[in-house]
Write a protein that holds these residues in place. Structure first.
Motif, PDB file in Angstrom:
ATOM      1  N   PHE A  12       2.687  -2.481  -6.524  1.00 33.09           N
ATOM      2  CA  PHE A  12       1.260  -2.786  -6.534  1.00 33.09           C
ATOM      3  C   PHE A  12       0.491  -1.529  -6.924  1.00 33.09           C
ATOM      4  O   PHE A  12       0.993  -0.408  -6.792  1.00 33.09           O
ATOM      5  N   TYR A  94       6.829  -2.496  -3.889  1.00 34.08           N
ATOM      6  CA  TYR A  94       6.629  -3.752  -3.146  1.00 34.08           C
ATOM      7  C   TYR A  94       7.068  -3.600  -1.692  1.00 34.08           C
ATOM      8  O   TYR A  94       6.308  -3.922  -0.775  1.00 34.08           O
ATOM      9  N   CYS A  97       4.812  -1.333   0.243  1.00 34.95           N
ATOM     10  CA  CYS A  97       3.560  -2.006   0.578  1.00 34.95           C
ATOM     11  C   CYS A  97       3.736  -2.908   1.805  1.00 34.95           C
ATOM     12  O   CYS A  97       2.901  -2.909   2.706  1.00 34.95           O
ATOM     13  N   ASN A 172      -1.339  -7.437  -9.892  1.00 35.36           N
ATOM     14  CA  ASN A 172      -0.779  -6.609  -8.822  1.00 35.36           C
ATOM     15  C   ASN A 172      -1.731  -5.496  -8.400  1.00 35.36           C
ATOM     16  O   ASN A 172      -1.304  -4.502  -7.809  1.00 35.36           O
ATOM     17  N   CYS A 179      -2.340  -1.313   1.691  1.00 33.82           N
ATOM     18  CA  CYS A 179      -1.912  -2.714   1.565  1.00 33.82           C
ATOM     19  C   CYS A 179      -2.468  -3.531   2.732  1.00 33.82           C
ATOM     20  O   CYS A 179      -1.810  -3.688   3.774  1.00 33.82           O
ATOM     21  N   LEU A 184      -3.872  -8.691  -0.001  1.00 27.23           N
ATOM     22  CA  LEU A 184      -2.622  -9.204  -0.557  1.00 27.23           C
ATOM     23  C   LEU A 184      -2.652 -10.726  -0.677  1.00 27.23           C
ATOM     24  O   LEU A 184      -2.115 -11.286  -1.639  1.00 27.23           O
TER      25      LEU A 184
END
Length: 312
Positions: A12, A94, A97, A172, A179, A184
């Protein structure tokens, strides 16, 4: 669907704080100073509680866990923010996050639980002083802290496991400096209605019960104090509860001020300002509130300084 196929996003991009490029250096120095002060201040409280036997009481036992939680909460988000501001490296893997999200929810929830436990401790100390030693025995204190850790872990795990079931496609870019769960969910390209339902039900119940227990404890304290009006008793109660009440007011007041009383800001600005308030500002101020308003902490600090000077 196998776990590895649930998301086609490998990383992200965190947009960070909404500040101009020429202000990056100033804000980097500001947040670095605040973070170092947070860590050192809370570590000092932990050290004083550890070294001074007079602070080996239920209230300071809970405070030591709150100090550790504050260090951890800031450490989950601020170092990554500083790296992004300094190196202009906005990407986060990922799994990194998801890990950051879990620990943010975990330590944020732990703060809430510990504030509620500390409010109950003050209630017993003021409303039932003769039974305080027996009521707040060591076994109960350990159980309350262990329960706080357990339920915070379960709370964070629930929302994290629900999140990893979602798919993330082309977009993303996270409009935040870490995060965040709501950020999200906005990026997900699959149905997140279950996640939103759990946030409203479990998350809402979590928030209401803890805040309600804090308010209930202080209402009972207020009734007890006002039942036999006394200036001396009032100031003694305020000195006992003042530090904790300041922290509770700061923690929940910033959230209420941002989300309910600031209609001029857009939703994303509110999220970022609220996050800065309870991940940076509140952990920073907690050591000062408890040290400046607490006679026991100040005496322990004086003894620590005198001892350090003696060994020079």
């Amino acid at each position: 669907m196998r776990p590895e196929n649930r998301s086609s996003v490998s990383q992200f991009l965190l947009l960070g704080l909404p500040i101009r490029p020429e202000q990056q250096g100033l804000f980097f120095a500001l947040f670095l100073g605040m973070y170092l002060t947070t860590v050192l201040g809370n570590l000092l409280i932990l050290l004083l509680i550890r070294l001074d036997s007079r602070l080996h009481t239920p209230m300071y036992f809970f405070l030591s866990h709150l100090a550790f939680s504050d260090i951890s909460l800031s450490s989950v988000t601020v170092p990554k923010l500083l790296i992004n501001m300094q190196a202009q490296q906005q990407s986060i893997p990922y799994m990194g996050c998801i890990t950051q999200l879990y620990f943010f929810i975990f330590f944020g929830g732990l703060d809430n639980f510990l504030l509620a436990v500390m409010a109950y401790d003050r209630y017993v100390a003021i409303c039932h002083p003769l039974h305080y030693i027996t009521a707040m025995r060591e076994e109960l204190c350990i159980s309350l802290v262990c329960g706080s850790w357990f339920f915070s872990c379960a709370h964070a795990l629930l929302h994290t496991l629900l999140l990893v079931q979602l798919s993330f496609c082309a977009n993303n870019t996270i409009s935040h400096f870490f995060c965040d769960l709501t950020a999200l969910l906005k990026l997900s390209c699959s149905d997140n209605s279950l996640n939103e339902l759990v946030i409203l039900t479990e998350g809402g119940m979590f928030f209401i019960l803890l805040l309600g227990s804090i308010l209930g404890s202080y209402v009972r304290i207020g009734i007890t104090v006002l039942r036999v009006p006394s200036t001396k008793r009032f100031f003694k109660t305020f000195s006992t509860c003042g530090s904790h009440l300041c922290v509770v007011s700061l923690y929940y007041g910033t959230l209420a001020g941002v989300y309910f009383f600031s209609s001029s800001w857009n939703s994303n600005d509110k999220d970022i300002i609220a996050s800065v308030a309870y991940t940076v500002v509140t952990p920073l101020l907690n050591p000062f509130i408890y040290s400046l308003r607490n006679r026991d902490i100040k005496q322990a600090l004086e003894m620590f300084v005198n001892r350090a000077n003696f060994f020079k």
